[in-house]
Design an enzyme around this catalytic site. Structure first.
Site, PDB file in Angstrom:
ATOM      1  N   ASP A 196       0.837  -1.160  -0.150  1.00 48.14           N
ATOM      2  CA  ASP A 196      -0.036   0.148  -0.145  1.00 48.14           C
ATOM      3  C   ASP A 196       0.957   1.372  -0.006  1.00 48.14           C
ATOM      4  O   ASP A 196       0.521   2.094   0.870  1.00 48.14           O
ATOM      5  CB  ASP A 196      -1.038   0.121   1.266  1.00 48.14           C
ATOM      6  CG  ASP A 196      -1.409  -1.380   1.673  1.00 48.14           C
ATOM      7  OD1 ASP A 196      -2.224  -1.789   0.387  1.00 48.14           O
ATOM      8  OD2 ASP A 196      -1.623  -1.751   2.690  1.00 48.14           O
ATOM      9  N   GLU A 251     -11.618   0.134  -3.026  1.00 52.38           N
ATOM     10  CA  GLU A 251     -10.784   0.573  -1.891  1.00 52.38           C
ATOM     11  C   GLU A 251      -9.689   1.673  -2.707  1.00 52.38           C
ATOM     12  O   GLU A 251      -9.495   1.625  -3.849  1.00 52.38           O
ATOM     13  CB  GLU A 251     -10.072  -0.415  -0.941  1.00 52.38           C
ATOM     14  CG  GLU A 251      -9.374  -1.541  -2.008  1.00 52.38           C
ATOM     15  CD  GLU A 251      -8.653  -2.670  -1.116  1.00 52.38           C
ATOM     16  OE1 GLU A 251      -9.368  -2.764   0.299  1.00 52.38           O
ATOM     17  OE2 GLU A 251      -8.138  -3.297  -1.366  1.00 52.38           O
TER      18      GLU A 251
END
Length: 360
Positions: free
Chosen positions: A50, A261
Site C-alpha cells: 500500500d 478501496e
C-alpha cells in the site's frame, strides 16, 4: 488491502494472476522469480504494501503499510492483515538506494487504536508532517487517525482520538493549491458497507452485509476538506461519484469498474484524476473530473492485475516525470506478505493514462 483464501481460490479458477501461499519451506527470492515481473521490489528486508508516495524536501518519501507474519486466522474481513507499525522510506531519485528510516509510529502509541494499522498516507503543511492512518478502535470499528511530526520520516505523535466524522479506511491526502482534502473508504474488510448516511448500522458484521444489489449504485469513496490544523475535517464528508460513459453512477455489479478501496487523487493539466482499486477484479482503475469533489467519469485502467490478491497504489510527479507505486507478492508468494514497487507512468496526449502491465 487484503482478503481471504476463499476469494483467492475463486480468482485462481478464473485465471487471474494470483498466487497461493507456498506449501514448502523453500525461500523465494526476488532473483528466483524476477523473470516474470516487470519491476523489482524497492524493499526486501521487510514486507511492505500500500505505498503512498510524496515528494518532500526534494526527495521521494514512501509511506507503506508493514506486513508481518501472524498467527491470526484468515477470514473475509482481512483479520490476517495484522499490521502493528509503520516504517517510512525515502529515495533521492528513482533507481537510487531506498533508505528505511525505521519505525515511525507503533500501534501501542495510539491511545484509541485496538488493532490493524492498514494503508496510511501523509501530507505536509507549514513545515509540519501529518500521517493519516486507519485502525480498528477498541470496538473493532475502523476509524481514521492522524499523527504529527516535524520531519517527513517521523517519528510521529498520534492524536489521542480519531478524526471526528471519519469511518472506514484507506485515507488519502490531496493538496490542491492552498486547500487540503482527505479521501477514504473501502468495502468488505473496510466496513464502508456497514454505514448508511455516514452512520453505523447495527447488526451489520460480515463483508457483504449492506452491499447493494448488482443493479444498484455502487459504494463510492468519500472526501472532505481538512481544517487549517490538518487534524480535523472542515466540512461534512461528501460522496465522490464515479460515473460511466452515459453519466450514470457505476453499478455495484460492475466489478471491473466499481470502487472497492484505495482512492488516490492527482492533478494533471487542469484535470483531476481519481484512481482506485476494483478489489476482486484486481485493476487499478481511474476516472477524471473537473473538481476534487467530482463527479468523475471512468476512463480505464492504470494498472493490470498483479500477483497476489490485493492492489493498492499511489501516483506522484518527480522532476517532470510521473510514477506509479504499487505492490505485489514477488518476494513471498503469499498474499499477506507483500512488497512495494514503482513504474514510470505516462499521460497520453488525449489525457488518458497508458495502462501499465506489472508482468513481463
Amino acid at each position: 488491502m487484503y482478503y481471504s483464501t476463499r476469494f483467492l481460490s475463486l480468482l485462481l479458477l478464473a485465471g487471474f494472476a494470483c498466487s497461493q501461499p507456498k506449501e514448502t519451506s523453500e525461500v523465494i527470492t526476488a532473483d528466483s522469480t524476477a523473470s516474470k515481473f516487470a519491476n523489482a521490489p524497492l524493499v526486501e528486508h521487510i514486507y511492505t504494501a500500500d505505498p503512498s508516495a510524496h515528494v518532500f524536501e526534494g526527495k521521494i518519501f514512501i509511506y507503506p503499510s508493514h506486513d508481518i507474519e501472524t498467527e491470526v486466522a484468515e477470514d473475509d474481513m482481512g483479520s490476517h492483515f495484522d499490521m502493528k507499525d509503520y516504517h517510512v522510506f525515502s529515495m533521492e531519485q528513482p533507481g537510487a538506494e531506498v533508505t528505511d528510516h525505521g519505525i515511525a509510529l507503533k500501534l501501542e502509541d495510539i491511545p484509541w487504536a485496538g488493532r490493524q494499522l492498514w494503508a496510511p498516507d501523509a501530507a505536509e503543511k507549514d513545515g509540519k508532517y501529518f500521517l493519516y492512518f486507519p485502525a480498528k478502535d477498541k470496538q473493532d470499528i475502523f476509524k481514521i487517525g492522524v499523527a504529527i511530526s516535524d520531519r517527513p520520516e517521523g517519528p510521529f505523535q498520534a492524536e489521542p482520538e480519531p478524526i471526528a466524522g471519519t469511518f472506514s479506511m484507506d485515507p488519502s491526502a490531496f493538496q490542491d493549491g492552498e486547500e487540503y482534502y482527505l479521501l477514504w473508504g473501502g468495502i468488505w474488510g473496510g466496513q464502508l458497507q456497514w454505514y448508511e448516511d455516514q452512520k453505523l448500522v447495527e447488526g451489520r458484521k460480515g463483508p457483504t452485509d449492506g452491499i447493494p444489489a448488482p443493479d444498484q449504485k455502487a459504494f463510492m469513496p468519500y472526501i472532505a476538506k481538512l481544517s487549517g490544523s490538518m487534524t480535523e475535517l472542515a466540512e461534512k464528508p461528501k460522496e465522490v461519484l464515479i460515473l460511466d460513459e452515459n453519466g450514470e453512477p457505476i453499478k455495484a455489479g460492475d466489478n471491473d469498474r466499481r470502487f472497492f478501496e484505495a482512492a488516490w487523487m492527482h492533478q494533471y493539466e487542469g484535470k483531476y484524476y481519481l484512481s482506485y482499486s476494483t478489489g476482486d477484479t484486481h485493476f487499478i482503475a481511474y476516472a477524471t473530473g473537473d473538481s476534487p469533489y467530482g463527479p468523475f467519469t471512468y476512463q480505464g485502467n492504470v494498472l493490470e492485475p498483479v500477483q497476489g490478491w490485493t492492489n493498492h497504489h499511489s501516483i506522484v510527479e518527480f522532476e517532470g516525470k510521473w510514477y506509479l507505486f504499487y505492490h505485489d507478492t514477488q518476494l513471498s508468494g503469499e498474499t499477506p506478505l507483500r512488497n512495494i514497487k514503482m513504474a514510470e507512468l505516462t499521460h497520453l496526449p488525449d489525457g488518458k493514462i497508458q495502462t501499465i502491465n506489472p508482468m513481463k
